[in-house]
Design an enzyme around this catalytic site. Structure first.
Site, PDB file in Angstrom:
ATOM      1  N   LYS A  33      -6.880 -44.281  65.705  1.00  0.00           N
ATOM      2  CA  LYS A  33      -6.197 -45.014  66.568  1.00  0.00           C
ATOM      3  C   LYS A  33      -6.672 -44.996  68.072  1.00  0.00           C
ATOM      4  O   LYS A  33      -6.508 -46.011  68.658  1.00  0.00           O
ATOM      5  CB  LYS A  33      -4.571 -44.555  66.603  1.00  0.00           C
ATOM      6  N   THR A  34      -7.087 -43.706  68.741  1.00  0.00           N
ATOM      7  CA  THR A  34      -7.456 -43.794  69.965  1.00  0.00           C
ATOM      8  C   THR A  34      -8.700 -44.624  70.038  1.00  0.00           C
ATOM      9  O   THR A  34      -8.859 -45.502  71.099  1.00  0.00           O
ATOM     10  CB  THR A  34      -7.973 -42.228  70.162  1.00  0.00           C
ATOM     11  N   ASP A 225       0.880 -45.468  73.196  1.00  0.00           N
ATOM     12  CA  ASP A 225       0.216 -44.541  72.382  1.00  0.00           C
ATOM     13  C   ASP A 225       1.515 -43.683  71.945  1.00  0.00           C
ATOM     14  O   ASP A 225       2.270 -43.350  72.623  1.00  0.00           O
ATOM     15  CB  ASP A 225      -0.799 -43.553  73.096  1.00  0.00           C
ATOM     16  N   GLU A 226       1.474 -42.922  70.672  1.00  0.00           N
ATOM     17  CA  GLU A 226       2.696 -42.290  70.295  1.00  0.00           C
ATOM     18  C   GLU A 226       3.928 -42.716  70.451  1.00  0.00           C
ATOM     19  O   GLU A 226       4.766 -42.119  70.987  1.00  0.00           O
ATOM     20  CB  GLU A 226       2.315 -40.795  70.818  1.00  0.00           C
ATOM     21  N   GLN A 256       4.839 -38.658  61.928  1.00  0.00           N
ATOM     22  CA  GLN A 256       4.359 -37.580  63.136  1.00  0.00           C
ATOM     23  C   GLN A 256       5.298 -37.686  64.101  1.00  0.00           C
ATOM     24  O   GLN A 256       5.196 -37.042  65.306  1.00  0.00           O
ATOM     25  CB  GLN A 256       2.871 -38.032  63.587  1.00  0.00           C
ATOM     26  N   ARG A 614      -4.046 -31.376  60.662  1.00  0.00           N
ATOM     27  CA  ARG A 614      -4.901 -31.153  62.039  1.00  0.00           C
ATOM     28  C   ARG A 614      -6.125 -30.440  61.322  1.00  0.00           C
ATOM     29  O   ARG A 614      -7.224 -30.399  62.016  1.00  0.00           O
ATOM     30  CB  ARG A 614      -4.146 -29.754  62.803  1.00  0.00           C
TER      31      ARG A 614
END
Length: 777
Positions: A33-34, A225-226, A256, A614
């Site tokens: 996504k980044t 973002d997020e 998340q 992670r």
């Protein structure tokens, strides 16, 4: 530009190329996504959108810096500098500094950190003579924070009888008065806390339509973002700024969403399609980070949640090793397993310490891990511990610097007015505080007019107060012409701080001086770095804002090869080849405090999903059968989350709980043998025993004599050394004390002792028949 876009898969390419309108990108863990956000911004600029018209909001400064650097590589550094890109707090602090006068604040307002806020709350509770066991400062501050993030102002609080009744039921009927006093104190001190940066931005955009219109026209393209981690206050700001052009792109993953405890509202992402018309929805479902085993295991966990968006995360990566599950008897043994595994993996596969992360639900769990890592000589770093900028000596210097920028900052003034000691005691400070409250002025203003106000102070005390004022004003003059480094160096010497610390000749005292030196080094780096930033000059105010908005994870630790220890909340957005999720026990993870409702339990499950994803290559889940809590050894049972993973993805390193056999804690030999001659038999004993042994079979007695006792420690490599295996100079490993060198041996047989110098703990004399030592050199 085309070469970058061609590297994207089809699902990533579509949102990058859409220029106009509202859009949501539902991005699974590790789906790139980044990269999509970065290329979308670069593509907008390539299509002619002015960088000044783009606002990109992230959740860490580190993420913002990385994205800006990537964009600079594509479109050029000079254009990338013009982007408004940063955290919610840093961007809105920048806006508020430009517009602060409209809200009655100075443009150089101080940003309080949690320690400053806590001191202010504690002071108010003391002044109001309230019971601090009922009005606990941390709880009060937490409640005020939740009010602000939900846009409940003091006025709104007093207009809401339900809130007041809730506080009255909690035996805190004066909660509203404390809230009012805290807001007043911050305003009088020219200070905003972290939550104010959002609350005051909302106030600014609501009360001043012309300001809102100006920023709506400036930020024609907004990217967040997020988005699943935004709270109500952040949500309203984004809605307001994007309302005119509706060119808003939000990226997030409902799986998340793990910050409800600090106000994050998962409904912001779940309801995004209801907030805007014609929303385009894109899904990034291919995971590039983890093995197929980890990705599919995480999916089976999330299948248990009812509240979620539809998506199926998948990966084309190799299947990889199964998730390893390990049970220990105690938390100390759990720590030893983790440390030993890291040590072995490093040796076998030539891995760095930085390839490993240990994640836990609560900070308290780090102790057992730290102890075990130290004994194995494995360097580590704890994230989220005491920040460098929270250390006393650093905080003292920073408070002097804050006074230079904003003399009204009462928390900073009270902290340093008599440090180093200059004869201004608590009684004097109390008189100054009372006068400041009476005249509705800051303490510094009262000190400036000390000759015009009768506070019943003697001439000597008045002179000391005037000298302090003069000193701060002299620093202000220097600040007008010098950068942050020169001024800080001058302040640390002129105030006597360094001289005071030099009086302490202990290693701790020397470490404090080194910390101040490190602060100066950091400021020098900052001022040099600011030369590259357009319009910046490396001033003190720029540095203080950078410090106030920094987070622990923003520090660049790429040159440190250390195992990472952190809570799962802090691990979000990070990735490691090998991840240990420790403390997988009921009432610990999921937390006992987060299981009263389904929504809380689902958030805990999302937290576990974050922890598991992670890991890039190998994940370990560990738990203990007993753990110390509040000084008492309590029994534990495995977390339900382990059971929720499909068994095909797991490998148990210890037998499953169903095969567990009780391990006696008492030596059976203490009971002796049963005297069968005293037993009452129903039949007389035959004088001739039955012939059950054939000629070619060994007699039972002979077979028994051939058996040798096996040390219970054999499997771990640690043995009880009675003979001459051990000599002076040997390097040994002890389960509890770690690595050491044998200095001397004395005695013989069962009384033989070894004097060992351990790297942690010094010299110890151990009785070899009890000592569990492993000779390693």
């Amino acid at each position: 530009m085309q070469q970058y876009i061609s590297q994207l898969n089809e699902a990533q390419r579509e949102p990058v190329l859409q220029k106009e309108g509202p859009m949501i990108i539902i991005a699974g863990a590790g789906s790139g996504k980044t990269r999509v956000l970065t290329l979308r911004i670069a593509y907008l600029m390539h299509q002619g959108v002015d960088a000044f018209n783009i606002l990109s909001l992230t959740f860490t400064n580190k993420a913002a810096r990385e994205m800006k650097n990537r964009i600079a590589d594509i479109v050029g550094a000079s254009e990338a500098k013009n982007l408004w890109m940063g955290t919610f707090h840093s961007i809105f602090a920048k806006i508020l500094r430009s517009e602060a006068d409209k809200l009655g604040y100075p443009s150089n307002f101080t940003i309080y950190d949690s320690q400053d806020s806590l001191r202010a709350i504690s002071g108010i509770i003391k002044e109001m003579q309230l019971d601090k066991d009922i009005y606990k400062p941390k709880q009060i501050l937490g409640r005020i924070s939740s009010f602000k993030n939900s846009l409940i102002t003091v006025k709104a609080y007093f207009n809401d009888p339900d809130l007041q009744e809730a506080d009255a039921m909690a035996k805190r009927p004066r909660m509203g008065e404390i809230y009012q006093a805290y807001v007043d104190r911050c305003f009088k001190s020219g200070a905003m806390d972290f939550d104010d940066l959002l609350l005051k931005t909302n106030e600014l955009l609501t009360r001043f339509p012309e300001v809102l219109a100006r920023y709506q026209n400036r930020f024609r393209y907004i990217l967040v973002d997020e988005y699943q981690d935004t709270n109500h206050s952040q949500y309203l700001i984004v809605r307001a700024l994007s309302d005119k052009f509706q060119n808003i792109c939000v990226v997030g993953d409902d799986a998340q969403s793990i910050y409800a405890f600090r106000g994050a509202n998962i409904n912001n992402i779940l309801n995004f399609q209801k907030d805007y018309q014609g929303v385009q929805t894109y899904r990034l479902e291919q995971n590039y980070r983890s093995t197929r085993n980890i990705v599919e295991a995480a999916n089976t966990v999330m299948d248990h949640n009812k509240t979620k968006l539809d998506k199926v995360v998948w990966t084309a990566n190799d299947f990889g090793p199964k998730i390893k599950v390990h049970r220990s008897l105690t938390d100390a043994e759990e720590g030893r397993f983790v440390a030993s595994t890291i040590f072995e993996q490093k040796m076998q596969h030539q891995l760095n310490n930085g390839h490993f992360a240990i994640l836990y639900r609560t900070n308290a769990q780090s102790r057992a891990m730290e102890d075990a890592l130290r004994k194995r000589d494995i360097p580590y770093r704890i994230y989220g511990g005491l920040s460098f900028y929270q250390r006393k000596e650093i905080k003292d210097v920073l408070c002097y610097l804050r006074l230079v920028i904003n003399p009204k900052d009462e928390e900073a003034l009270v902290r340093v007015i008599n440090y180093p000691a200059r004869g201004i005691g608590d009684t004097t400070i109390e008189k100054l505080t009372v006068a400041a409250n009476h005249y509705k002025r800051s303490i510094f203003e009262i000190m400036q007019n000390i000759d015009r106000i009768d506070l019943k102070l003697n001439s000597g005390t008045k002179q000391k107060l005037q000298d302090f004022v003069t000193m701060i004003q002299s620093f202000q003059v220097i600040n007008e012409n010098q950068d942050a480094f020169y001024l800080t160096d001058h302040v640390s010497k002129k105030t006597g701080l360094v001289q005071e610390l030099k009086k302490d000749a202990t290693p701790e005292g020397m470490a404090k001086i080194q910390n101040i030196e490190e602060l100066l080094n950091g400021i020098k780096d900052f001022t040099e770095g600011q030369k590259e930033v357009d319009g910046a000059r490396g001033s003190l105010s720029e540095f203080l804002e950078d410090v106030a908005l920094a987070t622990d994870l923003d520090k660049d630790t790429s040159d440190e090869d250390r195992v990472a220890l952190m809570t799962i909340h802090l691990a979000k957005g990070l990735e490691f080849p090998h991840v240990f999720v420790v403390g997988m026990e009921e009432d610990l993870f999921p937390s006992a405090m987060s299981m009263s409702t389904r929504s809380e339990l689902e958030e805990e499950r999302r937290l576990f999903y974050v922890a598991l994803t992670r890991a890039e290559h190998q994940a370990y889940l560990t738990y203990a059968q007993s753990r110390y809590r509040w000084g008492k050894l309590t029994d534990s049972e495995p977390s339900r989350f382990i059971e929720e993973i499909d068994g095909q993805y797991l490998e148990y390193l210890t037998p499953a709980e169903t095969n567990y056999r009780f391990k006696p804690m008492v030596d059976k030999d203490i009971f002796g043998d049963v005297d069968k001659s005293k037993l009452r038999l129903s039949k007389p004993v035959s004088s001739t025993p039955p012939k059950y042994i054939t000629d070619n079979q060994p007699k039972p007695e002979a077979a028994i004599r051939k058996l040798k006792p096996v040390s219970s420690q054999a499997s771990s490599g640690a043995t009880n050394l009675f003979d001459n295996q051990l000599t002076a100079g040997n390097i040994v490993m002890h389960e509890r004390f770690g690595r050491g060198q044998v200095i001397n041996l004395e005695g013989a047989g069962a009384d033989k002792k070894a004097e060992i110098k351990f790297e942690v703990g010094g010299i110890k004399k151990l009785l070899l028949r009890f000592a569990k030592l492993e000779v390693i050199g």
